[in-house]
Each structure stands twice: as C-alpha cells, then as structure tokens.
Design a protein around this motif. Sequence first.
Motif, mmCIF file in Angstrom:
data_model
loop_
_atom_site.group_PDB
_atom_site.id
_atom_site.type_symbol
_atom_site.label_atom_id
_atom_site.label_comp_id
_atom_site.label_asym_id
_atom_site.label_seq_id
_atom_site.Cartn_x
_atom_site.Cartn_y
_atom_site.Cartn_z
ATOM 1 N N PRO A 1 87.084 1.759 71.383
ATOM 2 C CA PRO A 1 86.982 0.592 72.264
ATOM 3 C C PRO A 1 85.804 -0.290 71.876
ATOM 4 O O PRO A 1 84.743 0.209 71.494
ATOM 5 C CB PRO A 1 86.775 1.215 73.646
ATOM 6 N N HIS B 1 91.519 -4.493 71.272
ATOM 7 C CA HIS B 1 92.627 -3.542 71.177
ATOM 8 C C HIS B 1 92.541 -2.532 72.323
ATOM 9 O O HIS B 1 93.055 -2.790 73.408
ATOM 10 C CB HIS B 1 92.703 -2.868 69.804
ATOM 11 N N ILE B 2 91.908 -1.401 72.127
ATOM 12 C CA ILE B 2 91.822 -0.386 73.179
ATOM 13 C C ILE B 2 90.959 -0.881 74.337
ATOM 14 O O ILE B 2 89.867 -1.413 74.132
ATOM 15 C CB ILE B 2 91.238 0.922 72.601
ATOM 16 N N ARG B 3 91.470 -0.703 75.537
ATOM 17 C CA ARG B 3 90.759 -1.112 76.741
ATOM 18 C C ARG B 3 90.255 0.122 77.489
ATOM 19 O O ARG B 3 90.767 1.226 77.292
ATOM 20 C CB ARG B 3 91.703 -1.914 77.643
ATOM 21 N N VAL C 1 90.149 6.832 69.608
ATOM 22 C CA VAL C 1 90.137 5.429 70.039
ATOM 23 C C VAL C 1 88.774 4.834 69.720
ATOM 24 O O VAL C 1 87.780 5.550 69.648
ATOM 25 C CB VAL C 1 90.425 5.271 71.548
ATOM 26 N N ASP D 1 92.895 2.266 78.871
ATOM 27 C CA ASP D 1 93.566 3.106 77.872
ATOM 28 C C ASP D 1 92.781 4.393 77.634
ATOM 29 O O ASP D 1 93.362 5.477 77.493
ATOM 30 C CB ASP D 1 93.696 2.358 76.536
ATOM 31 N N VAL D 2 91.463 4.261 77.549
ATOM 32 C CA VAL D 2 90.622 5.431 77.312
ATOM 33 C C VAL D 2 90.820 6.447 78.424
ATOM 34 O O VAL D 2 90.971 7.658 78.179
ATOM 35 C CB VAL D 2 89.138 5.020 77.194
ATOM 36 N N GLN E 1 87.326 -5.941 73.789
ATOM 37 C CA GLN E 1 88.623 -5.384 74.182
ATOM 38 C C GLN E 1 89.774 -5.969 73.373
ATOM 39 O O GLN E 1 90.863 -6.222 73.900
ATOM 40 C CB GLN E 1 88.858 -5.560 75.683
ATOM 41 N N VAL F 1 100.432 2.585 74.524
ATOM 42 C CA VAL F 1 99.474 3.390 73.773
ATOM 43 C C VAL F 1 99.643 4.869 74.094
ATOM 44 O O VAL F 1 99.625 5.720 73.198
ATOM 45 C CB VAL F 1 98.039 2.925 74.082
ATOM 46 N N ASN G 1 94.386 2.646 67.899
ATOM 47 C CA ASN G 1 93.947 1.269 68.133
ATOM 48 C C ASN G 1 95.012 0.234 67.779
ATOM 49 O O ASN G 1 95.196 -0.761 68.486
ATOM 50 C CB ASN G 1 92.690 0.961 67.307
ATOM 51 N N ALA H 1 97.506 -0.664 70.312
ATOM 52 C CA ALA H 1 96.975 -1.578 71.329
ATOM 53 C C ALA H 1 96.895 -3.009 70.808
ATOM 54 O O ALA H 1 97.103 -3.960 71.566
ATOM 55 C CB ALA H 1 95.595 -1.100 71.784
#
Length: 250
Positions: free
Chosen positions: A44, A50-52, A42, A55-56, A48, A25, A9, A12
């Motif tokens: 999420p 950090h992790i979007r 992650v 990204d996942v 959003q 990432v 995280n 990101a």
Amino acid sequence: MTVLSVNVNKIAVLRNSRGGDEPRVGQAAEAALRAGAGGITVHPRPDQRHIRPADVRELARLVEGRAEFNIEGNPFAPPRGDYPGLLALVWETRPQQATLVPDSDGQITSDHGFDLIRDGPRLRPLIAELKECGARVSLFMDAGAPDIALAAELGADRIELYTGPYAEAFAAGDAAQALALCRQTAEQARAAGLGVNAGHDLSQANLGEFLRGVPGVLEVSIGHALVGEALYAGLEPTVRAYLAVIAATR
C-alpha cells in the motif's frame, strides 16, 4: 523450499482503472492460495494508486491461518487521507512480515534499497515497534550494498534483495555478474544472521536461474510478471507454474 508470495497490487491497479470492485483483489488472492502460494504480498502507498487500506484488512482476514501475509511499504511516509501509515496498518492487521522499502510517491515502482548508514537511526525504533507487534521485519536492499550487516544490528530479521538489475541483465543475455553479486550479498546477510528474501521483476523465465545461483532464498515476492502471465494462462495455472520452477531448483 523457497516460499512464493504472490503480490496482488496489479489486480488493484486494474480495478482502480475502472472504478467499482472488479476484478476483486480478495478473489485473486483466494485463487493464488488455492493454487498453492505460500503467501500474499501487498504494497500500500499513501496515494492509494493500487492497494487500499480496506484491501489490506480484507486480505489479512482471508490469509489468516492459511499462509503468510506480507505488507510492504515506506515506514517514513506519513498518514494521508484514508491511509493511516504503514505502522498503523501493521498493528491493525498483524501480518507475519513487514518489508520496509524506501520508495516515494514519485516512483512508479520500487527501484532501490535502503542506505542504512543514512537511514539506520530512523529505522531502528520503527523496526523495534514492528517486531513488538509480532511482525518479522525485512529490509529492501540492493545487491552489493556495503552495509548489509548493519541490517542485523538495527534489529531486522531478513533482507529482501532488489532483483531488478539481475532481471535486466538476464533479459540482455548476460546475468552472470549480477547473479554473482546477489549471491555474494546473500552470503554476507546470512553471515550476519539474516534471512534472505528476493523480489522485483522476477518471472518464470529468470526465477530458476536466480534460485540456482543464489541458494537458500527463503521467499520470493512476485506480482507484475505473474499477473501479466496470468492474463494468458490463468491465475491458478500460473501460480502452479511458478511453484514448479521453485521445486525444480531444490
């Protein structure tokens, strides 16, 4: 041996603070895996920060067949904008583990576990759906929570011990009581047929004492401290240093 799952995280967060794609990432996750990490985590959130969702999806492809993928999140948070909701992301990316956490938008970070007496009726069908798509389900729980055994009744496979209070006590120089509470809770979980994970504010300094004091922990998810330490030592050497700490507690 305890699996180290590296939470990316914070990579990101740094990327989002500037915009664009750097630092990447996926590249950070690749470095962690190259160094021997057994998983990537992650968390999420709907805002959003950090992790979007993109990204996942990227990380699910990167990790597949190489390590475990763990998606954390609040199963009660509804879809918002590009965020489709935790269950939708799990169905789409099929992680090995889904860790359910009762966080809200207003929280800077996760800071408490579930109250299963209150939240259990809502969690039960969500846990069943997550398991239907093949994910192992872990519930974020406070050490000393009175309802640990209920996690198994709801269908969860594991709990994740919230280790923030232990880390605070360790930093203050007296972690014995917090460590004993974690150990007692882990024993209660295992007696109910649950596996035990742990995470939050674990670091190279306090991880060894924690694992010696709470034997049998299956996975630790570490992000904030690990990424902070990696600023000085580099990401791959830092991951290897954590793995050495874990190995020393066997």
